[in-house]
Scaffold this active site. Structure first.
Site, short mmCIF file in Angstrom:
data_model
loop_
_atom_site.label_atom_id
_atom_site.label_comp_id
_atom_site.label_asym_id
_atom_site.label_seq_id
_atom_site.Cartn_x
_atom_site.Cartn_y
_atom_site.Cartn_z
CE LYS A 172 47.35 24.35 66.17
NZ LYS A 172 46.11 24.76 65.58
CD GLU A 247 49.05 26.05 83.39
OE1 GLU A 247 48.08 25.46 83.90
OE2 GLU A 247 50.08 26.32 84.02
CB CYS A 281 40.90 25.74 82.00
SG CYS A 281 41.48 27.42 82.20
CD GLU A 382 38.95 19.47 81.11
OE1 GLU A 382 39.61 18.93 80.20
OE2 GLU A 382 39.20 20.61 81.54
P1 NAP Z 1 43.20 20.62 72.46
O1 NAP Z 1 42.33 19.82 71.59
O2 NAP Z 1 44.26 19.93 73.24
O3 NAP Z 1 43.84 21.74 71.52
C1 NAP Z 1 44.70 22.73 72.02
C2 NAP Z 1 45.62 23.17 70.92
O4 NAP Z 1 46.48 22.09 70.58
C3 NAP Z 1 44.91 23.57 69.62
O5 NAP Z 1 45.60 24.64 69.02
C4 NAP Z 1 45.04 22.30 68.80
O6 NAP Z 1 44.94 22.51 67.41
C5 NAP Z 1 46.43 21.87 69.18
N1 NAP Z 1 46.74 20.49 68.88
C6 NAP Z 1 45.90 19.47 68.56
N2 NAP Z 1 46.61 18.35 68.33
C7 NAP Z 1 47.91 18.66 68.52
C8 NAP Z 1 49.12 17.92 68.45
N3 NAP Z 1 49.14 16.63 68.15
N4 NAP Z 1 50.26 18.56 68.69
C9 NAP Z 1 50.27 19.87 69.03
N5 NAP Z 1 49.17 20.61 69.11
C10 NAP Z 1 48.00 20.01 68.87
O7 NAP Z 1 42.35 21.48 73.52
P2 NAP Z 1 41.10 22.38 73.24
O8 NAP Z 1 39.93 21.49 72.94
O9 NAP Z 1 41.45 23.45 72.28
O10 NAP Z 1 40.89 23.08 74.65
C11 NAP Z 1 40.18 22.50 75.70
C12 NAP Z 1 41.15 21.96 76.74
O11 NAP Z 1 42.03 23.00 77.13
C13 NAP Z 1 40.45 21.52 78.02
O12 NAP Z 1 41.04 20.33 78.46
C14 NAP Z 1 40.77 22.65 79.00
O13 NAP Z 1 40.78 22.28 80.34
C15 NAP Z 1 42.12 23.05 78.54
N6 NAP Z 1 42.45 24.41 78.97
C16 NAP Z 1 43.32 24.56 80.00
C17 NAP Z 1 43.64 25.82 80.45
C18 NAP Z 1 44.61 26.01 81.57
O14 NAP Z 1 45.12 27.10 81.73
N7 NAP Z 1 44.92 24.98 82.34
C19 NAP Z 1 43.08 26.94 79.84
C20 NAP Z 1 42.19 26.76 78.80
C21 NAP Z 1 41.88 25.47 78.36
P3 NAP Z 1 43.56 22.27 66.64
O15 NAP Z 1 42.62 23.26 67.22
O16 NAP Z 1 43.91 22.53 65.23
O17 NAP Z 1 43.16 20.86 66.92
#
Ligand code: NAP
Length: 480
Positions: A172, A247, A281, A382
């Protein structure tokens, strides 16, 4: 307008309600329509993956590799198109998107190559005429949930090791940028991946994420995204004793010491803080600078930051694209307001960019708050945007203490020419990924990737470490 379907059991499912994939650089432009998957689709995808698992797992790994190699060639043949789509859906500049596409192709080839190398352990027994060895085996159906900031590389660095190990997958992608991941699935389909081995469902994270964590055939879940969603997945997946890999966020520091190559340090901090709109990230969000060079460094960094060109990433000469969507833009602007209230005016930036083409996109100025208190919210939480705090340190020990003072531990960097400080940093920094005299962001795929503390949970991704999550051992004792 093209509609992109979900991919379940080898079929493209193109009917049903859709959602828009919008260009954050110009919101008048719809990049594509994606069919909204439902919880029932997730169940069907997981069932298809379960049905496909025994045959895929039994296939020789080098044969699985051939499909990954072929998919890499298909992506290569569409390189510029796929990179342009990435810029249009995520906002990063075209050169950055090309860099990510290159990485995706290399990741596919790297893990395909591992198909011929994937070994186990063979060691001598203490007993006479006993042969003992351990072989790797896949774990089953794996769920992958990915973010928008590296919309191709992150899906790929989960998919490729999962598949080469013999697992079957339901992925997904993030709703803000699903097309780049869709292109990888398209390439795998065209490369002849057997039906059900890989399944793609786009749509609401809340609905599909819950359905995925609850899908009966699931054995493991790998997630990259925010800390709050990661923690939720951990709670739910633990109830079923799924294998879990998370992650999550960071608050990455770059320490700049007085003996650093000054100009290189300025460039490295500007690059790590602002390129990709600060939405990596591993981006630097705190610069911790030794007192003797502090004022000079802040002045030089401000000058460098003023020269960065913000705009549509498809245009030549642009350094920084827009935030990925309205919610991300608002979150960044909210933190800038918190910073202004808590701390005072930034030394550069601090506003949404408006007027002309800026009005059509989610553009924000690269922003620096200097002399920020360690316990300020903007120094601890963050932000995930082009906002940097700068802190004054009395010496290296003080800088390292500050660097380690947040809950996160994803990446950290030091800029110095003193080899002892380099090793003090290597052994003392609390982060999973360290850089020395380089930007804190910018990783390759051949080594383990992941953080410590609240940034990560479970085995590392990428490099040889990827197999720790996507495979298990079977240990055999044999008397002959
Ligand atoms: P996010 O809002 O947590 O979304 C990540 C994924 O999770 C998306 O596919 C999202 O779908 C899905 N999701 C949302 N609600 C969910 C739920 N209740 N259950 C399961 N999945 C769910 O994060 P983001 O805004 O896409 O990304 C930014 C974050 O990612 C930042 O905190 C960044 O630091 C982190 N990040 C970390 C790394 C690493 O390697 N540590 C790498 C890249 C990014 P939808 O898009 O449909 O909401």
């Amino acid at each position: 307008m093209q509609t992109y379907g979900n991919y379940i059991n080898g079929e493209w499912l193109t009917s049903g309600p859709t959602f828009e994939n919008i260009n954050p650089a110009n919101t008048d432009e719809i990049v594509g329509l994606f069919v909204k998957a439902t919880a029932a689709d997730v169940d069907a995808a997981a069932d298809a993956a379960a049905a496909a698992f025994p045959k895929w797992a039994a296939m020789a790994a080098p044969a699985r590799a051939n499909i990954l190699f072929k998919a890499a060639d298909i992506l290569e043949s569409r390189f510029d198109q796929i990179a342009a789509e990435m810029t249009r859906e995520e906002g990063k500049t075209f050169p950055e998107a090309k860099g990510e596409c290159r990485r995706t192709i290399n990741i596919l080839k790297y893990f395909a190559g591992e198909g011929s190398r994937m070994g186990g352990h063979l060691v001598p027994s203490e007993r006479d005429r006993v042969h003992m060895f351990a072989i790797r085996k896949p774990i089953g159906v794996v769920g992958l949930v990915t973010p928008w900031n590296f919309p191709s590389a992150i899906p790929c660095w989960k998919l490729a090791p999962a598949l080469i190990c013999g697992n079957t997958v339901v992925i997904k992608p993030a709703s803000a940028a699903p097309l780049s991941a869709w292109r990888i699935i398209e390439a795998l389909h065209e490369a002849g991946i057997p039906k059900g081995v890989v399944n793609f469902v786009a749509g609401s994270g809340g609905t599909l994420g819950k359905a995925l964590v609850e899908a009966k055939p699931l054995k493991a879940i790998s997630f990259t995204g925010s800390e709050s969603i990661g923690k939720w997945i951990h709670t739910e997946a633990s109830k079923r004793m799924l294998r879990i890999q998370l992650e999550m966020g960071g608050k990455n520091p770059t320490i700049v010491l007085k003996d650093a190559d000054f100009n290189a340090a300025v460039e490295n901090v500007a690059n790590a803080a602002f390129f990709s709109t600060g939405q990596k990230c591993t981006a630097t969000s705190r610069a911790i600078v030794e007192d003797e060079i502090y004022d000079k460094f802040v002045a030089a960094l401000v000058e460098r930051t003023k020269k960065l060109k913000v705009g549509n990433g498809m245009e030549a000469g642009i350094d920084i694209g827009p935030a990925v969507d309205e919610a991300a833009l608002n979150a960044i602007l909210e933190y800038i307001e918190i910073g202004k209230k808590e701390h005072g005016a930034p030394v550069v930036g601090g506003n949404r960019l408006t007027g002309g083409a800026f009005d059509k996109g989610y553009y924000v100025e690269p922003t620096i708050f200097a002399d920020v208190k360690e316990d300020a919210r903007i120094a601890k939480e963050e932000i995930f945007g082009p906002v940097l705090t700068v802190h004054r340190a009395s010496n290296f020990e003080d800088a390292l203490r500050m660097a380690n003072s947040t809950q996160y531990g994803l990446s950290a960097s030091v800029q110095t020419s003193n080899v002892s400080r380099v090793f003090d940093f290597v052994y003392g920094a609390e982060a999973g990924l360290l850089t020395v005299n380089l930007p804190s962001a910018g990783v390759e795929y051949q080594l383990p990737f992941g953080g410590t503390k609240d940034s990560s949970f479970g085995p590392k991704e990428q490099g040889p470490a990827a197999f720790d999550f996507y495979s298990d051992y079977k240990t055999i004792y044999l008397k002959y």
